[in-house]
Write a protein that holds these residues in place. Structure first.
Motif, PDB file in Angstrom:
ATOM      1  N   SER A  17      34.565  79.569 120.897  1.00 60.58           N
ATOM      2  CA  SER A  17      35.189  79.937 119.627  1.00 60.58           C
ATOM      3  C   SER A  17      36.688  79.659 119.613  1.00 60.58           C
ATOM      4  O   SER A  17      37.340  79.899 118.604  1.00 60.58           O
ATOM      5  N   LEU A  18      37.264  79.143 120.706  1.00 50.95           N
ATOM      6  CA  LEU A  18      38.709  78.970 120.784  1.00 50.95           C
ATOM      7  C   LEU A  18      39.238  78.102 119.641  1.00 50.95           C
ATOM      8  O   LEU A  18      40.210  78.459 118.976  1.00 50.95           O
ATOM      9  N   PHE A  19      38.604  76.981 119.380  1.00 53.55           N
ATOM     10  CA  PHE A  19      39.086  76.094 118.324  1.00 53.55           C
ATOM     11  C   PHE A  19      38.865  76.696 116.946  1.00 53.55           C
ATOM     12  O   PHE A  19      39.679  76.506 116.044  1.00 53.55           O
ATOM     13  N   ASP A  20      37.772  77.438 116.782  1.00 49.55           N
ATOM     14  CA  ASP A  20      37.566  78.149 115.520  1.00 49.55           C
ATOM     15  C   ASP A  20      38.677  79.172 115.306  1.00 49.55           C
ATOM     16  O   ASP A  20      39.181  79.342 114.185  1.00 49.55           O
ATOM     17  N   LEU A  21      39.066  79.856 116.384  1.00 50.26           N
ATOM     18  CA  LEU A  21      40.130  80.852 116.280  1.00 50.26           C
ATOM     19  C   LEU A  21      41.470  80.207 115.947  1.00 50.26           C
ATOM     20  O   LEU A  21      42.217  80.710 115.101  1.00 50.26           O
ATOM     21  N   LEU A  22      41.784  79.093 116.585  1.00 56.36           N
ATOM     22  CA  LEU A  22      43.049  78.420 116.307  1.00 56.36           C
ATOM     23  C   LEU A  22      43.113  77.947 114.856  1.00 56.36           C
ATOM     24  O   LEU A  22      44.145  78.080 114.194  1.00 56.36           O
ATOM     25  N   ALA A  23      42.010  77.404 114.359  1.00 55.38           N
ATOM     26  CA  ALA A  23      41.966  76.965 112.958  1.00 55.38           C
ATOM     27  C   ALA A  23      42.082  78.167 112.023  1.00 55.38           C
ATOM     28  O   ALA A  23      42.739  78.098 110.977  1.00 55.38           O
ATOM     29  N   GLN A  24      41.465  79.281 112.419  1.00 58.02           N
ATOM     30  CA  GLN A  24      41.536  80.504 111.598  1.00 58.02           C
ATOM     31  C   GLN A  24      42.961  81.037 111.551  1.00 58.02           C
ATOM     32  O   GLN A  24      43.465  81.399 110.482  1.00 58.02           O
ATOM     33  N   TYR A  25      43.653  81.058 112.711  1.00 57.80           N
ATOM     34  CA  TYR A  25      45.035  81.536 112.741  1.00 57.80           C
ATOM     35  C   TYR A  25      45.949  80.632 111.923  1.00 57.80           C
ATOM     36  O   TYR A  25      46.909  81.100 111.299  1.00 57.80           O
TER      37      TYR A  25
END
Length: 215
Positions: A17-25
């Protein structure tokens, strides 16, 4: 030096989920600072934009494909982190050489790898290698006409190479590296990709939406 703020409490996240989190932030807290140094600051929106641009350049301009190896010769530059995350998205691997004898190691061991290219800190000497060698600033220093292409993301795919004392290569995946962030202040001088820095400090700090502090 990289510092993990003492206010950051352990908050493990699924590695995938790291890339999903970065895009979300980048959407939810675009002005929040992801990386800070005495020279510049980069918000989560800017970091995500750089990762997208770096992915597009690696794929479109430099034809980096899954399984390729890209070496980094330098001393923990923040853009080297962007390089690593972009390579993960490409399914490729980073070989970080963050020590004074990097040119020797590159010459001795690089021939045995599917080495696509070498990126080096702009204020460092260009390494001698048969592969294409470019300054790190070329990764995101100009507009890229290509768009990042989606590659099936598997956090268990090896994304980081290291050489042991015997000269043998070991491989590490994002799944192996990412861990819960420790509390307190943690520093390292010049080596962003040390095992006790990248996994325990850098990746979970970003996953938590906090700030990495460089010297």
């Amino acid at each position: 030096m990289i510092a993990c703020p003492s206010s950051l409490s352990p908050s493990p996240q699924p590695p995938g989920s790291l890339f999903d989190l970065l895009a979300q932030y980048a959407r939810s807290q675009p002005a929040a600072i992801a990386c800070a140094s005495r020279y510049r600051m980069a918000s989560y929106r800017k970091i995500w934009s750089r990762i997208e641009r770096a992915t597009a350049r690696l794929q479109g301009d430099w034809q980096v494909t899954p399984g390729d190896v890209v070496a980094y010769c330098g001393q923990g530059h923040p853009d080297a982190l962007v390089l690593y995350l972009a390579l993960v998205r490409c399914g490729a691997r980073l070989w970080p050489l963050e020590h004074p004898d990097a040119p020797v190691v590159l010459a001795d061991h690089g021939a045995g790898l599917p080495l696509k290219m070498v990126l080096f800190d702009d204020d460092g000497a260009q390494p001698r290698t048969s592969a294409t060698a470019l300054p790190l600033s070329t990764l995101i220093g100009s507009h890229c006409p290509h768009e990042a292409r989606a590659v099936a993301f598997d956090p268990a795919v090896p994304s980081l190479l290291a050489i042991g004392e015997g000269g043998d290569f070991s491989q590490h995946s994002l799944l192996q590296l990412q861990a819960a962030a420790p509390s307190g202040l943690h520093e390292v001088h010049g080596r962003l990709f040390d095992q006790d820095v990248l996994g325990p400090v850098v990746l979970p700090t970003l996953a938590a939406g906090k700030t990495l502090v460089f010297p």
